[in-house]
Scaffold this active site. Structure first.
Site, PDB file in Angstrom:
ATOM      1  N   ASP A   8      47.761  72.105  41.431  1.00  0.00           N
ATOM      2  CA  ASP A   8      47.044  71.831  42.678  1.00  0.00           C
ATOM      3  C   ASP A   8      45.581  72.216  42.468  1.00  0.00           C
ATOM      4  O   ASP A   8      45.246  73.398  42.345  1.00  0.00           O
ATOM      5  CB  ASP A   8      47.663  72.645  43.813  1.00  0.00           C
ATOM      6  N   ASP A  16      44.730  65.292  44.325  1.00  0.00           N
ATOM      7  CA  ASP A  16      44.478  66.599  43.713  1.00  0.00           C
ATOM      8  C   ASP A  16      45.747  67.358  43.352  1.00  0.00           C
ATOM      9  O   ASP A  16      45.703  68.563  43.095  1.00  0.00           O
ATOM     10  CB  ASP A  16      43.629  67.455  44.654  1.00  0.00           C
ATOM     11  N   GLU A  17      46.892  66.681  43.297  1.00  0.00           N
ATOM     12  CA  GLU A  17      48.159  67.350  43.007  1.00  0.00           C
ATOM     13  C   GLU A  17      49.034  66.517  42.089  1.00  0.00           C
ATOM     14  O   GLU A  17      49.083  65.283  42.219  1.00  0.00           O
ATOM     15  CB  GLU A  17      48.949  67.599  44.292  1.00  0.00           C
TER      16      GLU A  17
END
Length: 367
Positions: free
Chosen positions: A10, A110-111
């Site tokens: 993350d 973003d993960e």
């Protein structure tokens, strides 16, 4: 049988971190990335903020003018969101992460989940070192930090990634799962929102441990078979969902402000149809299909929502795109009483057809 070893990477305060990387002089200041509506200098909502700004109470979704009040008298930086930059950085980072994984699944800009079971031979200490290598690589090659959770499945990896932010690394071995989950509040489980928390509190369930010990049949009676069973399994750390690629990971989105706030679906669709045509343009000639359709909504009170739907099969149809966006907005408006201020359309899950071998990187470049 070899244990599963799953990571969730993350990236920390991603949009704001991209801006800090672009302009390192702002790194020690509160950085607030905003979605400006264009109606006035301070109208719009906060998209994200770095941790310095968060310490002053600035968080995603609050109106920009409130964020400025919270940071009054402080040398803070307010910036408009630059989604083209963020997608470029994300695509580079996801390429780096894929090289570390046996199986890879991007779940957001973003993960990403990484199944590394084979790479580390089921050894969680080896996974800890691999996770540290990933963090070092991201820092060296992209100047970015991320928080990584390592666990025996996706659920534990996700919760672990939130345990130490920013720039954290948390490893939860199979024998540690019960002790790790038991004291945590129930809202740390995916799918447990504010209303569910309130309902669980009436059942005297406040922690994941209390949820795990609660009678499963009673949970089914209260929440339904599917959700009740999920809560019982999740609270016990059980998750068999595999890490799997969901097509190409890039996405394209367009966002616009309505002329005036409204709840009238035809007026909303008039704008989203334009956005659909914009994101759809060029798909056919470049031989690209999409499988996931999403909408972005900013309400009159500046609250921000996202909804999405994954289609049964990839398509390049503009009509399917429009109709899916319509369905998403119809369902969303049924659930909210506020007027809509700003709307967006997003397509992802890209796959190449046999007609063309052009890269999606090329597709995403501006004309």
């Amino acid at each position: 049988m070899q244990p599963r070893v799953v990571m969730l990477v993350d990236l920390d305060y991603f949009y704001a971190q991209c801006e800090e990387k672009r302009n390192p002089t702002i790194k020690e200041k509160p950085v607030v990335v905003c979605m400006y509506s264009g109606r006035s200098e301070d109208s719009g909502a906060v998209t994200t903020a770095n941790y310095i700004a968060r310490k002053h109470g600035v968080k995603s979704g609050i109106p920009i003018f409130i964020a400025k009040k919270k940071l009054e008298g402080i040398d803070a930086v307010f910036l408009p969101a630059d989604f083209e930059l963020y997608e470029q950085v994300s695509n580079r980072i996801m390429t780096i992460l894929k090289d570390y994984a046996d199986r890879f699944e991007q779940v957001g800009i973003d993960e990403a989940y990484l199944d590394v079971s084979q790479k580390v031979g089921g050894d969680f200490e080896a996974a800890r070192q691999l996770a540290q290598d990933i963090k070092n690589d991201l820092k060296a090659r992209e100047g970015m930090t991320g928080s990584i959770g390592v666990g025996p499945n996706k659920l534990i990896a996700k919760i672990a990634s939130d345990a130490q932010k920013p720039d954290g690394l948390t490893v939860v071995k199979p024998e540690m799962v019960e002790g790790f989950l038991t004291p945590l509040p129930v809202d740390r489980l995916i799918g447990v929102g504010k209303k569910t928390v309130e309902k669980m509190q009436t059942l005297e369930i406040r922690t994941i441990g209390e949820l795990a010990r609660y009678d499963v049949q009673r949970l089914i009676d209260v929440f339904g078979k599917s959700l009740g069973t999920y809560f019982h399994c999740a609270a016990s750390g059980v998750d068999d969902d595999p890490v799997q690629e969901r097509g190409e990971t890039e996405s394209v989105s367009r966002i616009a402000t309505l002329k005036e706030n409204t709840r009238e679906l035809p007026r909303i669709l008039e704008k989203t149809d334009e956005l659909c045509k914009d994101v759809h343009g060029g798909l056919i000639q470049r031989g690209v299909t999409f499988k996931t359709v999403g909408i972005y909504v900013v309400m009159a009170d500046m609250s921000v929502y996202n909804r999405s739907r994954t289609l049964e099969s990839p398509t390049d149809s503009l009509e399917v795109l429009k109709s899916t966006v319509k369905e998403l907005f119809e369902r969303f408006l049924d659930q909210s009483e506020l007027e809509v201020r700003r709307v967006g359309v997003r397509i992802s899950g890209f796959m190449r057809t046999q007609k063309s071998q052009k890269s999606l990187t090329e597709f995403l470049q501006p004309p």
